[in-house]
Design a protein around this motif. Sequence first.
Motif, PDB file in Angstrom:
ATOM      1  N   MET A   1       0.865  -1.730   0.032  1.00 40.07           N
ATOM      2  CA  MET A   1      -0.082  -0.421  -0.325  1.00 40.07           C
ATOM      3  C   MET A   1       0.751   1.018   0.560  1.00 40.07           C
ATOM      4  N   ALA A   2       1.765   0.975   0.829  1.00 37.02           N
ATOM      5  CA  ALA A   2       2.781   2.250   1.234  1.00 37.02           C
ATOM      6  C   ALA A   2       3.122   3.007  -0.296  1.00 37.02           C
ATOM      7  N   ASP A  43      -0.542  12.320  -1.748  1.00 34.74           N
ATOM      8  CA  ASP A  43       0.966  11.335  -1.818  1.00 34.74           C
ATOM      9  C   ASP A  43       1.478  11.667  -0.780  1.00 34.74           C
ATOM     10  N   LYS A  44       1.432  12.806   0.310  1.00 36.11           N
ATOM     11  CA  LYS A  44       2.615  12.916   1.462  1.00 36.11           C
ATOM     12  C   LYS A  44       1.403  11.984   2.336  1.00 36.11           C
ATOM     13  N   LEU A  45       0.328  11.796   2.836  1.00 36.54           N
ATOM     14  CA  LEU A  45      -1.150  11.000   3.462  1.00 36.54           C
ATOM     15  C   LEU A  45      -0.613   9.273   2.842  1.00 36.54           C
ATOM     16  N   ASN A  46      -0.654   9.108   1.590  1.00 33.90           N
ATOM     17  CA  ASN A  46      -0.588   7.691   1.023  1.00 33.90           C
ATOM     18  C   ASN A  46      -2.025   7.545   0.750  1.00 33.90           C
ATOM     19  N   ARG A  47      -2.815   7.939   0.529  1.00 36.59           N
ATOM     20  CA  ARG A  47      -4.423   7.336   0.735  1.00 36.59           C
ATOM     21  C   ARG A  47      -5.043   8.503  -0.497  1.00 36.59           C
ATOM     22  N   TRP A  48      -6.427   7.881  -0.463  1.00 37.11           N
ATOM     23  CA  TRP A  48      -7.731   8.894  -1.476  1.00 37.11           C
ATOM     24  C   TRP A  48      -8.049   9.278  -0.451  1.00 37.11           C
ATOM     25  N   VAL A 290     -10.388  -0.115   2.724  1.00 35.25           N
ATOM     26  CA  VAL A 290      -9.335   0.094   1.967  1.00 35.25           C
ATOM     27  C   VAL A 290     -10.048  -1.335   1.313  1.00 35.25           C
ATOM     28  N   THR A 291      -9.074  -0.869   0.035  1.00 35.41           N
ATOM     29  CA  THR A 291     -10.443  -1.324  -1.252  1.00 35.41           C
ATOM     30  C   THR A 291      -9.248  -3.273  -1.316  1.00 35.41           C
ATOM     31  N   THR A 292     -10.324  -3.835  -1.350  1.00 29.11           N
ATOM     32  CA  THR A 292      -9.797  -5.441  -1.205  1.00 29.11           C
ATOM     33  C   THR A 292      -9.361  -5.947  -2.883  1.00 29.11           C
ATOM     34  N   ASP A 303      -5.993   0.492  -7.165  1.00 25.54           N
ATOM     35  CA  ASP A 303      -5.872  -0.347  -6.715  1.00 25.54           C
ATOM     36  C   ASP A 303      -6.562  -1.045  -5.599  1.00 25.54           C
ATOM     37  N   ALA A 304      -6.117  -2.550  -5.257  1.00 24.14           N
ATOM     38  CA  ALA A 304      -6.052  -3.063  -4.659  1.00 24.14           C
ATOM     39  C   ALA A 304      -5.129  -2.464  -3.454  1.00 24.14           C
ATOM     40  N   ASN A 305      -5.647  -2.909  -1.970  1.00 22.43           N
ATOM     41  CA  ASN A 305      -5.228  -2.249  -0.578  1.00 22.43           C
ATOM     42  C   ASN A 305      -4.993  -0.708  -0.600  1.00 22.43           C
ATOM     43  N   GLU A 306      -5.780   0.254  -1.309  1.00 20.80           N
ATOM     44  CA  GLU A 306      -5.308   1.474  -1.107  1.00 20.80           C
ATOM     45  C   GLU A 306      -6.195   1.589   0.266  1.00 20.80           C
ATOM     46  N   LEU A 307      -5.558   2.766   1.047  1.00 25.41           N
ATOM     47  CA  LEU A 307      -6.560   3.482   1.820  1.00 25.41           C
ATOM     48  C   LEU A 307      -7.540   5.075   1.076  1.00 25.41           C
TER      49      LEU A 307
END
Length: 396
Positions: A1-2, A43-48, A290-292, A303-307
Amino acid sequence: MAHSDERTVFRAPPAALADEQSQLEPFEWYERMRRTAPVQYDDKLNRWHLFRYEDVATVLRDHERFTADISSTDIELVDGDPFETPGTTTSMLRTAPPDHSRRRSFATPRFQPGTIAEHREEFGEIAADLLDSIEPNSTVELIDAFTHPFPITVIASLLGLPAVEYDRFREWSLATTELSPTDASAARQAREEMRSYFSKLVRDRADGDGDDLISLAASNDALSHEETVTFCTTILVAGNVTTVNLITSALWCFAEFDLFDDVRSGAIDRETVIEEVLRYRPPAQSVRRVTTEPVTLCGTQIDANELLVAYIGSANRDPVRFDEPETFVPERTPNPHLTFGGGIHFCLGAQLARLEADIAIECLLDRFSVIEPDCSSLRPQSLVYGVRELPCYLEP
Ligand code: HEM
């Protein structure tokens, strides 16, 4: 994920909400994002970040593609998350089926509208007692005096806690939710004390036939001891941090839009206006999933495994779903806000929170003919959405 080497901290706020003013009024940012970047990668916090009603509702309702269980990810639940104690069993909120229903369903009958409504008189007495100790014709800190102790006392009563413990209970609640200034170690200590306190009560009540929520959970063989303790602390925390903000934000809205007299006289229906407060200033502004599997939202592939952070506060003001979304419309019906979430994690305490808000406002308006909150220097809370203090002049 990261996507970078940095760790992914679950509740880190986005840069756009770094200062106090934007935390108090995040709605301009939401509006801009809905128009220009409704599905945005941070992209600072790694999430959508997701802002449209349709996407937020999809994420809430589809637990197969969007899971609340983060146990298989590299996301850290650090101290400061009001709903979890790092290092212990996670709450039902972070649990996926089939475990989720094992952790929740035994308690559902207690939170049905009819069952909750039976407590009206008892909760009304709790509110009246608290209002009795307010000195009339004076300015009081209304959160300290009323809107915070009321939900805590209600939830303590449902859990079956002895009345003499209420003060300690309240201290823990303040320390763990940072309603009062405190440091992380004090919060951690309060959480540990709270767990050991509940742990003892759960053991004491395991064989009993008490009618309270602790006895109900403790006598349920489907839950382990740790899961039972977590159930109790979840109910305590979830049951008051949010409700205090609903009641306080209602008074804030009534002051802002000059509605006290109309609500008191019944010209504005109390239940309807409380729904509009829920839409307009939701205590929980966002939920995380989180996406499965790979998904497409609003034309964007993820993608999968995104927060994902789904902004309830933005969905509630989406013009695609609500007419005049930025206007507080006291009589708005229907009002399909997403403030209590949706799908399998839909708030267990929604009816309880609605009843508490209804009683709190009814009692306060009956008791005082003049209610003047001072909204000139409001400051936001850090963990849930709402104000930190609400000084208020009260006259019988
Ligand atoms: C205005 C007050 C409240 C608001 C705005 C609120 C909001 C929410 C939201 C948005 C969720 C879903 C979170 C997610 O999907 O990630 C939730 C879940 C939950 N709430 Fe509330 N809540 C409130 C009051 C309460 C009360 C009074 C209780 C007390 C019992 C409670 C207990 C829970 C529990 C146990 C869950 C987890 C449900 C599950 O995972 O199945 N809440 N709440």
